[in-house]
Design a protein around this motif. Structure first.
Motif, mmCIF file in Angstrom:
data_model
loop_
_atom_site.group_PDB
_atom_site.id
_atom_site.type_symbol
_atom_site.label_atom_id
_atom_site.label_comp_id
_atom_site.label_asym_id
_atom_site.label_seq_id
_atom_site.Cartn_x
_atom_site.Cartn_y
_atom_site.Cartn_z
ATOM 1 N N GLY A 1 0.801 -1.217 0.000
ATOM 2 C CA GLY A 1 0.000 0.000 0.000
ATOM 3 C C GLY A 1 0.827 1.257 0.000
ATOM 4 N N GLN A 2 2.129 1.140 -0.230
ATOM 5 C CA GLN A 2 2.995 2.317 -0.199
ATOM 6 C C GLN A 2 2.849 3.152 -1.472
ATOM 7 N N THR A 3 2.682 2.469 -2.596
ATOM 8 C CA THR A 3 2.492 3.168 -3.868
ATOM 9 C C THR A 3 1.444 2.427 -4.672
ATOM 10 N N HIS A 4 0.988 3.081 -5.717
ATOM 11 C CA HIS A 4 0.044 2.464 -6.644
ATOM 12 C C HIS A 4 0.597 2.643 -8.061
ATOM 13 N N GLY A 5 0.362 1.618 -8.886
ATOM 14 C CA GLY A 5 0.870 1.691 -10.248
ATOM 15 C C GLY A 5 2.349 1.372 -10.305
ATOM 16 N N VAL A 6 2.974 1.872 -11.349
ATOM 17 C CA VAL A 6 4.390 1.560 -11.615
ATOM 18 C C VAL A 6 5.159 2.867 -11.715
ATOM 19 N N PRO A 7 6.196 3.028 -10.906
ATOM 20 C CA PRO A 7 6.985 4.262 -10.986
ATOM 21 C C PRO A 7 7.756 4.343 -12.299
ATOM 22 N N GLN A 8 8.124 5.570 -12.649
ATOM 23 C CA GLN A 8 8.790 5.790 -13.928
ATOM 24 C C GLN A 8 10.115 5.020 -14.071
ATOM 25 N N PRO A 9 10.942 4.932 -13.019
ATOM 26 C CA PRO A 9 12.185 4.156 -13.177
ATOM 27 C C PRO A 9 11.937 2.702 -13.597
ATOM 28 N N ALA A 10 10.869 2.098 -13.091
ATOM 29 C CA ALA A 10 10.556 0.730 -13.476
ATOM 30 C C ALA A 10 10.127 0.669 -14.940
ATOM 31 N N ARG A 11 9.347 1.670 -15.364
ATOM 32 C CA ARG A 11 8.932 1.713 -16.772
ATOM 33 C C ARG A 11 10.157 1.896 -17.685
ATOM 34 N N ASP A 12 11.051 2.764 -17.246
ATOM 35 C CA ASP A 12 12.264 2.992 -18.048
ATOM 36 C C ASP A 12 13.106 1.720 -18.133
ATOM 37 N N ALA A 13 13.156 0.982 -17.037
ATOM 38 C CA ALA A 13 13.941 -0.256 -17.034
ATOM 39 C C ALA A 13 13.340 -1.278 -17.990
ATOM 40 N N VAL A 14 12.014 -1.367 -18.022
ATOM 41 C CA VAL A 14 11.354 -2.292 -18.951
ATOM 42 C C VAL A 14 11.603 -1.849 -20.386
ATOM 43 N N HIS A 15 11.534 -0.547 -20.612
ATOM 44 C CA HIS A 15 11.800 -0.025 -21.954
ATOM 45 C C HIS A 15 13.244 -0.328 -22.383
ATOM 46 N N SER A 16 14.184 -0.166 -21.470
ATOM 47 C CA SER A 16 15.592 -0.457 -21.784
ATOM 48 C C SER A 16 15.786 -1.943 -22.084
ATOM 49 N N ALA A 17 15.083 -2.787 -21.341
ATOM 50 C CA ALA A 17 15.181 -4.220 -21.585
ATOM 51 C C ALA A 17 14.632 -4.565 -22.975
ATOM 52 N N ALA A 18 13.542 -3.913 -23.354
ATOM 53 C CA ALA A 18 12.966 -4.159 -24.679
ATOM 54 C C ALA A 18 13.936 -3.706 -25.770
ATOM 55 N N ALA A 19 14.591 -2.556 -25.566
ATOM 56 C CA ALA A 19 15.561 -2.068 -26.551
ATOM 57 C C ALA A 19 16.760 -3.012 -26.637
ATOM 58 N N ALA A 20 17.205 -3.515 -25.475
ATOM 59 C CA ALA A 20 18.334 -4.454 -25.477
ATOM 60 C C ALA A 20 17.966 -5.741 -26.204
ATOM 61 N N ARG A 21 16.738 -6.182 -26.015
ATOM 62 C CA ARG A 21 16.308 -7.407 -26.695
ATOM 63 C C ARG A 21 16.221 -7.202 -28.205
ATOM 64 N N ASP A 22 15.737 -6.033 -28.627
ATOM 65 C CA ASP A 22 15.657 -5.763 -30.067
ATOM 66 C C ASP A 22 17.048 -5.783 -30.695
ATOM 67 N N GLN A 23 18.011 -5.146 -30.023
ATOM 68 C CA GLN A 23 19.375 -5.137 -30.542
ATOM 69 C C GLN A 23 19.965 -6.545 -30.536
#
Length: 219
Positions: free
Chosen positions: A178-200
């Motif tokens: 109950g400390q936060t709701h949703g997904v913080p931006q750093p986590a979204r950025d990390a997922v995006h970076s992982a997707a970019a790494a996978r594409d490469q």
């Protein structure tokens, strides 16, 4: 009278002898000719049999060579198919990993709770499968870089996936607490970076799929 009779008898005897000699000589020639014909026939038959044997041997060698060539082609095709399967397996693991991360992010954005234990079990299984798939690529002289391998040809895919998983896992724990709701931006950025790494990584993997040779390559 007696002398004439003796002469006649002698002449007849000599004539008979001459006739006999001539007949014998003729028979000898016939026999010799027959023997020569038999030898020639035997020679031709032997030569024919040798030709047939050579043809059989050549046919057998040609058939054997064709069979060996076919077997080698089958083995090469089988090895190529197995190699493709190893590549596709590793590619599929990365795809599944990212798909699950995106799914968890979507669930958290929609206000759903994700059980931490279920999250840990799922991504631990994905990590094990990724390790097995990367180990299998060693048979293709491909070494998938670890998170801290700076000599890799591409951004370390495992490092990017591990960081994204850690960030999303923290968001899962915070949502449950109950400390936060949703997904913080750093986590979204990390997922995006992982997707970019996978594409490469995927592009590099496709290039290697067509490459030949046994030199060890880090990717």
């Amino acid at each position: 009278m007696a002398d004439s009779l003796l002469v006649a008898l002698a002449g007849g005897t000599i004539g008979a002898l001459i006739t006999a000699v001539i007949g014998y000589a003729a028979n000898v020639k016939v026999v010799r000719r027959q023997a020569e014909n038999a030898r020639e026939l035997q020679r031709r038959q032997t030569a024919h049999e040798l030709d047939l044997e050579r043809m059989r041997i050549q046919h057998a060698l040609t058939t054997q060579q064709a069979a060996e060539n076919h077997q080698r082609e089958l083995e090469r095709a089988r090895a190529t198919a197995e190699r493709h399967q190893r590549f596709l397996r590793f590619r599929g693991v990365g795809k599944a990993w990212l798909r699950e991360l995106h799914l968890v992010v979507q669930q958290l954005d929609e206000g759903e709770q994700v059980a931490p234990d279920a999250f840990d079990a799922q991504f631990s299984a994905l990590a094990r499968e990724a390790d097995e798939a990367s180990d299998a690529l060693l048979s293709d002289s491909i070494w998938v870089a670890s998170a801290d391998d700076l000599s890799a040809a591409t951004p370390p895919l495992f490092g990017a996936l591990a960081e994204a998983t850690r960030q999303v896992r923290a968001a899962v724990g915070n949502n449950v607490a109950g400390q936060t709701h949703g997904v913080p931006q750093p986590a979204r950025d990390a997922v995006h970076s992982a997707a970019a790494a996978r594409d490469q990584f995927r592009l590099t993997l496709l290039d290697l799929l067509a490459a030949e040779g046994n030199q060890l390559r880090r990717i």
